[in-house]
Each structure stands twice: as structure tokens, then as C-alpha cells.
Design an enzyme around this catalytic site. Sequence first.
Site, PDB file in Angstrom:
ATOM      1  N   ASP A   8       0.866  -1.183   0.000  1.00 53.88           N
ATOM      2  CA  ASP A   8       0.000   0.000   0.000  1.00 53.88           C
ATOM      3  C   ASP A   8       0.905   1.237   0.000  1.00 53.88           C
ATOM      4  O   ASP A   8       2.134   1.129  -0.169  1.00 53.88           O
ATOM      5  CB  ASP A   8      -0.998  -0.035   1.174  1.00 53.88           C
ATOM      6  CG  ASP A   8      -0.362   0.268   2.527  1.00 53.88           C
ATOM      7  OD1 ASP A   8       0.885   0.379   2.611  1.00 53.88           O
ATOM      8  OD2 ASP A   8      -1.117   0.392   3.509  1.00 53.88           O
ATOM      9  N   CYS A  65       3.137  -3.099   3.988  1.00 55.62           N
ATOM     10  CA  CYS A  65       2.319  -1.927   4.322  1.00 55.62           C
ATOM     11  C   CYS A  65       3.102  -1.117   5.352  1.00 55.62           C
ATOM     12  O   CYS A  65       4.310  -1.326   5.517  1.00 55.62           O
ATOM     13  CB  CYS A  65       0.905  -2.306   4.760  1.00 55.62           C
ATOM     14  SG  CYS A  65       0.760  -3.140   6.349  1.00 55.62           S
ATOM     15  N   THR A  67       3.001  -0.861   8.811  1.00 55.10           N
ATOM     16  CA  THR A  67       3.521  -1.692   9.909  1.00 55.10           C
ATOM     17  C   THR A  67       3.774  -3.128   9.474  1.00 55.10           C
ATOM     18  O   THR A  67       4.468  -3.876  10.173  1.00 55.10           O
ATOM     19  CB  THR A  67       2.504  -1.751  11.060  1.00 55.10           C
ATOM     20  OG1 THR A  67       1.279  -2.293  10.531  1.00 55.10           O
ATOM     21  CG2 THR A  67       2.261  -0.375  11.649  1.00 55.10           C
ATOM     22  N   HIS A  98      10.951 -23.543   9.482  1.00 54.40           N
ATOM     23  CA  HIS A  98       9.887 -24.212  10.248  1.00 54.40           C
ATOM     24  C   HIS A  98       8.503 -24.056   9.634  1.00 54.40           C
ATOM     25  O   HIS A  98       7.680 -24.953   9.777  1.00 54.40           O
ATOM     26  CB  HIS A  98       9.845 -23.672  11.681  1.00 54.40           C
ATOM     27  CG  HIS A  98      11.049 -24.037  12.490  1.00 54.40           C
ATOM     28  ND1 HIS A  98      11.166 -23.747  13.823  1.00 54.40           N
ATOM     29  CD2 HIS A  98      12.209 -24.667  12.144  1.00 54.40           C
ATOM     30  CE1 HIS A  98      12.331 -24.189  14.283  1.00 54.40           C
ATOM     31  NE2 HIS A  98      12.994 -24.746  13.269  1.00 54.40           N
ATOM     32  N   HIS A 133       8.071 -30.375  11.154  1.00 57.71           N
ATOM     33  CA  HIS A 133       7.446 -29.099  10.769  1.00 57.71           C
ATOM     34  C   HIS A 133       6.366 -29.306   9.717  1.00 57.71           C
ATOM     35  O   HIS A 133       5.376 -28.583   9.684  1.00 57.71           O
ATOM     36  CB  HIS A 133       8.517 -28.126  10.274  1.00 57.71           C
ATOM     37  CG  HIS A 133       9.552 -27.861  11.316  1.00 57.71           C
ATOM     38  ND1 HIS A 133       9.260 -27.250  12.508  1.00 57.71           N
ATOM     39  CD2 HIS A 133      10.869 -28.190  11.363  1.00 57.71           C
ATOM     40  CE1 HIS A 133      10.357 -27.183  13.241  1.00 57.71           C
ATOM     41  NE2 HIS A 133      11.346 -27.760  12.568  1.00 57.71           N
TER      42      HIS A 133
HETATM   43  C1  RB5 Z   1      -2.010   2.888   6.256  1.00 58.41           C
HETATM   44  O1  RB5 Z   1      -2.109   4.143   6.814  1.00 58.41           O
HETATM   45  C2  RB5 Z   1      -1.640   1.864   7.317  1.00 58.41           C
HETATM   46  O2  RB5 Z   1      -2.746   1.636   8.138  1.00 58.41           O
HETATM   47  C3  RB5 Z   1      -1.171   0.584   6.674  1.00 58.41           C
HETATM   48  O3  RB5 Z   1      -0.079   0.838   5.860  1.00 58.41           O
HETATM   49  C4  RB5 Z   1      -0.742  -0.520   7.621  1.00 58.41           C
HETATM   50  O4  RB5 Z   1       0.196  -0.072   8.544  1.00 58.41           O
HETATM   51  C5  RB5 Z   1      -1.830  -1.279   8.239  1.00 58.41           C
HETATM   52  O5  RB5 Z   1      -1.658  -2.230   8.986  1.00 58.41           O
END
Ligand code: RB5
Length: 149
Positions: A8, A65, A67, A98, A133
Site C-alpha cells: 500500500d 504496508c 507496519t 519451520h 514441521h
Molecule cells: C495505512 O495508513 C496503514 O494503516 C497501513 O499501511 C498498515 O500499517 C496497516 O496495517
Amino acid sequence: MKIAIGCDHGGFDLKQVIIPFLKEQSVDVVDVGTYSTESVDYPDYGLKVAEAVTGGKAERGIAICGTGVGICITVNKVPGIRGSLCTNEYMAELTRRHNDSNMLVLGGRVIGDELAKNIVKVWLNTPFEGGRHQRRLDKITAIEKKYSK
Ligand code: RB5
């Protein structure tokens, strides 16, 4: 090896670092987007990468993304995907040995470029150990089947 990669807007900058890094290592890359930092929804791009893997367009996938958490939740909804959010090389190594991880998930806003490249390299080059595993992976597959309509 062919790798599908998608992100994203929160993962876009890191995707632009990882793609040339993959190509340097003779990996074929399928980039499913997004292609700018304009705001998009991570489930759309997690699904594109996951379906590229389960549909055979790529052997494995990388999803990014901000996080890594949201897109990791997304890809693991697709039967057959074993997506692994990794923040260090040890996690990358163990999830290959694993879990036979077929998708690496990264958080573009929580790790630096050099650490991300090291994680990708380890994840690409570490084999699955099989044995006990595989029995555990078979149990994950059984759970997927239990909840599939
Ligand atoms: C986008 O703002 C953010 O929510 C997305 O990139 C991600 O971190 C979601 O888990």
C-alpha cells in the site's frame, strides 16, 4: 525464482528499494502495485500478491504496508498462504525452516532499508526443513479446510 511483490502507500518507498535488490540477485519480479504514495487500501494489494502466489504466477510473494500488520492479516486469509511478518533476520530464517513461509511481510515504516534487504536475502535463501514441521503445516491446512465453505 519468480517473486510477486505488492504494497500500500505505507509500503511504497520500501517496495521501490526491494525490487532492484531482488533483480540484482537474478530474481524475476512481478510488481502488482501500488505504484505511488497515493492512499490505497492494503487488503486490495495483499490479495493481489497472495493470489499471484496461489494462482502460480509467482513461487512466493512479498507484501508491504506501513507496519506490515494489516497486510499480513490479509494475506493469511487466503488458503495456502503462509505469510510471515519479519522484523529481523532470525525470524526470516526460522519462518522458512519451520513454517515453509511462502509470503514475506514487511513494515515499510518500522524497519530500515538495509535491515529489510538482509531479511529478504535470508528469507529467499533458507530452505524448509520438513520433518516434524510438515506435520504442523498439515494441521494448519486442516484448520483452513475446517473453516472453508
Ligand atoms: C495505512 O495508513 C496503514 O494503516 C497501513 O499501511 C498498515 O500499517 C496497516 O496495517
